[in-house]
Scaffold this motif. Sequence first.
Motif, PDB file in Angstrom:
ATOM      1  N   ALA A   1       0.855  -1.201   0.000  1.00 36.29           N
ATOM      2  CA  ALA A   1       0.000   0.000   0.000  1.00 36.29           C
ATOM      3  C   ALA A   1       0.878   1.234   0.000  1.00 36.29           C
ATOM      4  O   ALA A   1       0.973   1.948   1.015  1.00 36.29           O
ATOM      5  N   PRO A   2       1.533   1.534  -1.109  1.00 33.89           N
ATOM      6  CA  PRO A   2       2.471   2.661  -1.136  1.00 33.89           C
ATOM      7  C   PRO A   2       1.842   4.017  -0.854  1.00 33.89           C
ATOM      8  O   PRO A   2       2.543   4.946  -0.464  1.00 33.89           O
ATOM      9  N   ILE A   3       0.530   4.138  -1.012  1.00 34.29           N
ATOM     10  CA  ILE A   3      -0.119   5.413  -0.711  1.00 34.29           C
ATOM     11  C   ILE A   3       0.038   5.778   0.765  1.00 34.29           C
ATOM     12  O   ILE A   3       0.174   6.958   1.117  1.00 34.29           O
ATOM     13  N   LEU A   4       0.070   4.767   1.642  1.00 31.91           N
ATOM     14  CA  LEU A   4       0.248   5.042   3.062  1.00 31.91           C
ATOM     15  C   LEU A   4       1.649   5.569   3.350  1.00 31.91           C
ATOM     16  O   LEU A   4       1.846   6.456   4.188  1.00 31.91           O
TER      17      LEU A   4
ATOM     18  N   GLY B   1      -2.649   2.706  -9.663  1.00 26.33           N
ATOM     19  CA  GLY B   1      -1.897   3.899  -9.311  1.00 26.33           C
ATOM     20  C   GLY B   1      -2.463   4.589  -8.095  1.00 26.33           C
ATOM     21  O   GLY B   1      -3.642   4.430  -7.757  1.00 26.33           O
ATOM     22  N   TYR B   2      -1.637   5.373  -7.452  1.00 29.25           N
ATOM     23  CA  TYR B   2      -2.016   6.005  -6.193  1.00 29.25           C
ATOM     24  C   TYR B   2      -1.406   7.398  -6.105  1.00 29.25           C
ATOM     25  O   TYR B   2      -0.429   7.729  -6.798  1.00 29.25           O
ATOM     26  N   ALA B   3      -1.976   8.215  -5.227  1.00 27.99           N
ATOM     27  CA  ALA B   3      -1.377   9.513  -4.910  1.00 27.99           C
ATOM     28  C   ALA B   3      -2.006  10.046  -3.639  1.00 27.99           C
ATOM     29  O   ALA B   3      -3.215   9.907  -3.420  1.00 27.99           O
ATOM     30  N   TYR B   4      -1.173  10.637  -2.798  1.00 33.67           N
ATOM     31  CA  TYR B   4      -1.664  11.441  -1.677  1.00 33.67           C
ATOM     32  C   TYR B   4      -1.004  12.801  -1.800  1.00 33.67           C
ATOM     33  O   TYR B   4       0.217  12.927  -1.652  1.00 33.67           O
ATOM     34  N   VAL B   5      -1.804  13.802  -2.109  1.00 33.02           N
ATOM     35  CA  VAL B   5      -1.295  15.157  -2.338  1.00 33.02           C
ATOM     36  C   VAL B   5      -1.894  16.071  -1.279  1.00 33.02           C
ATOM     37  O   VAL B   5      -3.109  16.087  -1.055  1.00 33.02           O
TER      38      VAL B   5
ATOM     39  N   MET C   1      -7.950   6.037   4.851  1.00 29.32           N
ATOM     40  CA  MET C   1      -8.642   4.783   5.136  1.00 29.32           C
ATOM     41  C   MET C   1      -9.974   4.697   4.388  1.00 29.32           C
ATOM     42  O   MET C   1     -10.406   3.626   3.968  1.00 29.32           O
ATOM     43  N   GLN C   2     -10.635   5.835   4.183  1.00 33.44           N
ATOM     44  CA  GLN C   2     -11.853   5.822   3.375  1.00 33.44           C
ATOM     45  C   GLN C   2     -11.528   5.522   1.922  1.00 33.44           C
ATOM     46  O   GLN C   2     -12.246   4.763   1.263  1.00 33.44           O
ATOM     47  N   CYS C   3     -10.456   6.114   1.426  1.00 33.61           N
ATOM     48  CA  CYS C   3     -10.033   5.837   0.053  1.00 33.61           C
ATOM     49  C   CYS C   3      -9.746   4.352  -0.141  1.00 33.61           C
ATOM     50  O   CYS C   3     -10.087   3.763  -1.175  1.00 33.61           O
ATOM     51  N   LEU C   4      -9.143   3.719   0.863  1.00 36.20           N
ATOM     52  CA  LEU C   4      -8.777   2.301   0.801  1.00 36.20           C
ATOM     53  C   LEU C   4      -9.931   1.380   1.188  1.00 36.20           C
ATOM     54  O   LEU C   4      -9.769   0.162   1.181  1.00 36.20           O
TER      55      LEU C   4
ATOM     56  N   VAL D   1      -6.043   9.339  -3.694  1.00 40.10           N
ATOM     57  CA  VAL D   1      -6.604   8.798  -4.938  1.00 40.10           C
ATOM     58  C   VAL D   1      -5.984   7.439  -5.244  1.00 40.10           C
ATOM     59  O   VAL D   1      -4.767   7.279  -5.162  1.00 40.10           O
ATOM     60  N   GLN D   2      -6.824   6.486  -5.567  1.00 39.73           N
ATOM     61  CA  GLN D   2      -6.403   5.175  -6.087  1.00 39.73           C
ATOM     62  C   GLN D   2      -7.121   4.949  -7.413  1.00 39.73           C
ATOM     63  O   GLN D   2      -8.348   5.096  -7.489  1.00 39.73           O
TER      64      GLN D   2
END
Length: 284
Positions: free
Chosen positions: A91-94, A178-182, A129-132, A198-199
């Motif tokens: 889970a690289p977004i974390l 793909g993922y991103a946390y901005v 956590m909501q995104c996931l 975003v996932q």
Amino acid sequence: MIPGSFTYHRPASVKDALGILAEHGDEARVIAGGHSLVPMMKLRMAALDHLVDLQGISELRGISVSGGTVRIGAMVTQAELLASADLKAAAPILHEAAEQIADPQVRYMGTVGGNIANGDPGNDMPGLMQCLDATYELEGPSGKRDVNAREFYEAAYMTAREDDEILVAARFDAPKGGYAYVKQKRKIGDYATAAAAVQIVKDGGVCKSASIAMTNLADTPIFAEAAGVALVGTAVDVAAVKAAVAAMQEAIEPVSDNRGPIDFKRHVAGAILAHAIARAWARA
């Protein structure tokens, strides 16, 4: 200022902690990392007779990645998230988000469970956590129960957790694509003016699925379901991104404060989300 007087408890098990909560009722509060509760106690905005420290409970620690499921104990720190190679792979977004939380000093003490259970709309982990589509594991005097992250937050600092319950872990399916946390913030260590998780899953150049959540733009984290739906079936072109941003704007309810007026926050939210979608799409 300094806190008022209280009795300090350091239980060694969840069972012991629950026993203390049951014994003292409204007079007791649990503490994880302490970054929210301790300042309130110092300012005398929170007064309590019994402080229940969860630091000594080993069963609340640990990160597990097994069979496509990720489980994170409530007392795992942000620094431990960053140190886990297994979690970064699953889970690289974390990992990307934890790098942006406050500063190293805070990350070594701040816990995942404290971040998600407190109900602070400015915290980073609830939207993630909501995104996931995570599930929270709660334990109380009546036993264990699960609550979906998208149903957990009711209002600012109000959640589905009962006062006599402890959040013990969060779990979710390892995300794909793909993922991103901005995150946009005024300075290092500050809460976000706006942040987007975003996932995106891509199939043949088309968006197959998308999950989007926003932080600090309402009384609760916002799972922007319609924004994700706007991307599905598209090549995530300019029109699709504009549609997703417009759908997100319908979901959020920012208020004017020291991070800016409402119009500014809406502008920042749109820019942040567009950037996050582009990054996630490029990684998908």
